[in-house]
Design a protein around this motif. Structure first.
Motif, PDB file in Angstrom:
ATOM      1  N   THR A 255       0.864  -1.175   0.000  1.00 37.45           N
ATOM      2  CA  THR A 255       0.000   0.000   0.000  1.00 37.45           C
ATOM      3  C   THR A 255       0.902   1.226   0.000  1.00 37.45           C
ATOM      4  OG1 THR A 255      -1.941  -0.999   1.057  1.00 37.45           O
ATOM      5  CG2 THR A 255      -1.606   1.359   1.400  1.00 37.45           C
TER       6      THR A 255
ATOM      7  N   GLY B 126      -7.981  -2.788   0.236  1.00 36.38           N
ATOM      8  CA  GLY B 126      -6.740  -2.210  -0.278  1.00 36.38           C
ATOM      9  C   GLY B 126      -5.596  -2.286   0.714  1.00 36.38           C
TER      10      GLY B 126
ATOM     11  N   GLY C 108      -5.050  -6.181  -0.603  1.00 38.00           N
ATOM     12  CA  GLY C 108      -4.759  -5.344  -1.762  1.00 38.00           C
ATOM     13  C   GLY C 108      -6.000  -5.110  -2.610  1.00 38.00           C
ATOM     14  N   GLY C 109      -5.990  -3.992  -3.363  1.00 36.59           N
ATOM     15  CA  GLY C 109      -7.075  -3.695  -4.288  1.00 36.59           C
ATOM     16  C   GLY C 109      -6.719  -4.211  -5.665  1.00 36.59           C
TER      17      GLY C 109
ATOM     18  N   ASP D 276      -4.205  -3.037  -7.383  1.00 38.91           N
ATOM     19  CA  ASP D 276      -2.765  -2.809  -7.516  1.00 38.91           C
ATOM     20  C   ASP D 276      -2.432  -1.791  -8.605  1.00 38.91           C
ATOM     21  OD1 ASP D 276      -0.243  -3.268  -6.470  1.00 38.91           O
ATOM     22  OD2 ASP D 276       0.248  -4.839  -7.933  1.00 38.91           O
TER      23      ASP D 276
ATOM     24  N   ARG E 102      -1.880   3.730  -4.132  1.00 38.53           N
ATOM     25  CA  ARG E 102      -1.908   2.382  -4.712  1.00 38.53           C
ATOM     26  C   ARG E 102      -2.317   1.425  -3.603  1.00 38.53           C
ATOM     27  NH1 ARG E 102       2.984  -0.899  -5.404  1.00 38.53           N
ATOM     28  NH2 ARG E 102       2.563  -2.700  -6.746  1.00 38.53           N
ATOM     29  N   ASN E 103      -3.418   0.724  -3.812  1.00 35.02           N
ATOM     30  CA  ASN E 103      -3.993  -0.125  -2.764  1.00 35.02           C
ATOM     31  C   ASN E 103      -4.245   0.678  -1.484  1.00 35.02           C
ATOM     32  OD1 ASN E 103      -3.736  -2.615  -4.354  1.00 35.02           O
ATOM     33  ND2 ASN E 103      -1.536  -2.355  -4.020  1.00 35.02           N
TER      34      ASN E 103
ATOM     35  N   GLN F 173     -10.977   0.281  -3.718  1.00 37.34           N
ATOM     36  CA  GLN F 173      -9.818   0.022  -2.868  1.00 37.34           C
ATOM     37  C   GLN F 173     -10.169  -0.033  -1.384  1.00 37.34           C
ATOM     38  OE1 GLN F 173      -7.012  -0.352  -4.991  1.00 37.34           O
ATOM     39  NE2 GLN F 173      -8.758  -0.046  -6.356  1.00 37.34           N
TER      40      GLN F 173
END
Length: 389
Positions: free
Chosen positions: A327, A367, A371-372, A374, A354-355, A363
């Motif tokens: 993340t 996230g 993780g979402g 990515d 990001r994430n 996310q």
């Protein structure tokens, strides 16, 4: 011979009451429509109303803040809200304290947890540390503080977390990010409660002065995590080390954090469900966080506003057995306030994440955990308000 009893300087008791009203503008570049299509969205809405009370005297002191949310796109009717200001409300903090002597004091109530600085950086959304339940946390307990010329020490014991207040959720109508006992509504959600938190902080002032200041801070967090499904107890262990430097108009911070949770979930122990602002999401139970920030106060001359600029970056390396992606968040921001009264305040920030559960559609739930998608997402936020006190 015994030292003389502490006799505090005479000071007239003072009670200050405050009120603030804030609005917000959100520009979300990676949002999603109801039909599931990617889009850019923008929203102008109410943010919050804030009521504060502060008391100080020669021996006693105290502070409290309560916030009212709702009436914004975040709490829309499609999510089951009636969408009016005050529909969600909760205390931020509320504590009383006593000054033991010139260097020591004790605080009781819904108090700040002494894990590094209360605010790791200058970002309005706080940093990734807030997402993982380590930054600006207020829990129920007691804190003992002691300060000398070079050293300061704080030790707190918190039997339980901040209470659930007014909202639709079962256990997340609060400001601080805490583990929730009703997280099983999420995919892979857990059903935990954090108890008996012992948190300590030590800070050494390497150098101090009007123009230059350098300090190093170490913190620890130890607690019990009870799982309602298995009725077994696990543990949380977190440690942080930071270096803070100020010279003239410049401010810098470098920080490293390690968090390990030994959970007793019936399923995966890689993630744990937390909640705040009347919502729940998952975070990684074991991770290392790196954080860095640079900030500068700008001389605006005769311009009637004061201006602070900052940039910070955080990365979270997760230990998940499923190799969850990192993340990340980059924040670029500015804080404006009027010189005459300091009552008009504007926060403006650009986020690249990001994430990151707070940046980009899809996310939020996982996230910060598994993780979402990515992918990098971005958004822009402006918070503007008037503070009556």
């Amino acid at each position: 011979m015994a030292p003389p009893a502490y006799s505090p300087a005479k000071k007239d008791p003072a009670l200050k009451l405050g009120l603030a009203i804030r609005g917000r503008y959100d520009l979300r570049f990676n949002d999603r429509s109801k039909a599931g299509r990617n889009r850019t969205s923008n929203h102008l809405s109410f943010d919050t109303a804030i009521v504060t009370a502060d008391y100080d005297s020669a021996v006693l002191f105290g502070s409290a803040q309560y916030r009212f949310y709702g009436g914004s796109f975040i709490y829309g009717k499609e999510s089951g809200y009636k969408n009016y200001p005050g529909e969600i409300s909760f205390p931020l903090y509320g504590y009383l304290g006593a000054k033991i002597n010139k260097t020591s004091q004790v605080t009781f109530g819904l108090a700040p947890v002494p894990f590094d600085d209360r605010w790791w950086g200058a970002s309005f959304l706080n940093s990734i540390g807030f997402v993982y339940g380590l930054e600006e946390v207020y829990n129920l307990g007691a804190v003992l503080g002691h300060k000398t010329d070079k050293w300061s020490f704080d030790l707190g014991f918190f039997p339980t977390t901040a209470p659930n207040a007014m909202g639709r959720s079962a256990d997340s109508a609060r400001y601080s990010v805490n583990m929730t006992g009703h997280g099983t509504v999420l995919p892979n959600g857990s059903d935990n409660d954090e108890r008996y938190m012992t948190v300590g902080r030590a800070r050494y002032q390497i150098s101090s002065g009007m123009k230059t200041n350098l300090a190093v801070t170490g913190s620890f967090w130890l607690s019990t995590i009870h799982n309602y499904s298995t009725r077994r107890n696990g543990q949380r262990r977190a440690f942080a080390l930071s270096l803070r430097y100020k010279t003239g108009p410049w401010r810098f911070k470098l920080m490293g954090v390690r968090q390990d949770m030994d959970l007793r979930n019936p399923g995966s122990n890689d993630i744990v469900t937390v909640g705040d602002y009347d919502s729940v999401y998952n975070i990684a139970s074991r991770a290392t966080i790196g954080f860095i920030e640079g900030a500068r106060t700008i001389d605006t001359g005769k311009f009637p506003v004061k201006l602070d600029l900052f940039v910070n970056y955080a990365n979270v390396w997760k230990d998940s057995s499923h190799h969850a992606p990192n993340t990340q968040r980059l924040s670029l921001g500015a804080f404006w306030t009027d010189k005459a009264t300091n009552r008009f305040r504007v926060w403006s920030e650009f986020y690249l994440g990001r994430n990151d559960p707070n940046v980009g559609a899809g996310q939020f739930t996982n996230g910060a955990g598994q993780g979402g998608d990515d992918k990098y997402k971005s958004s822009f936020l402006v918070i503007f308000g008037y503070y009556f006190q």
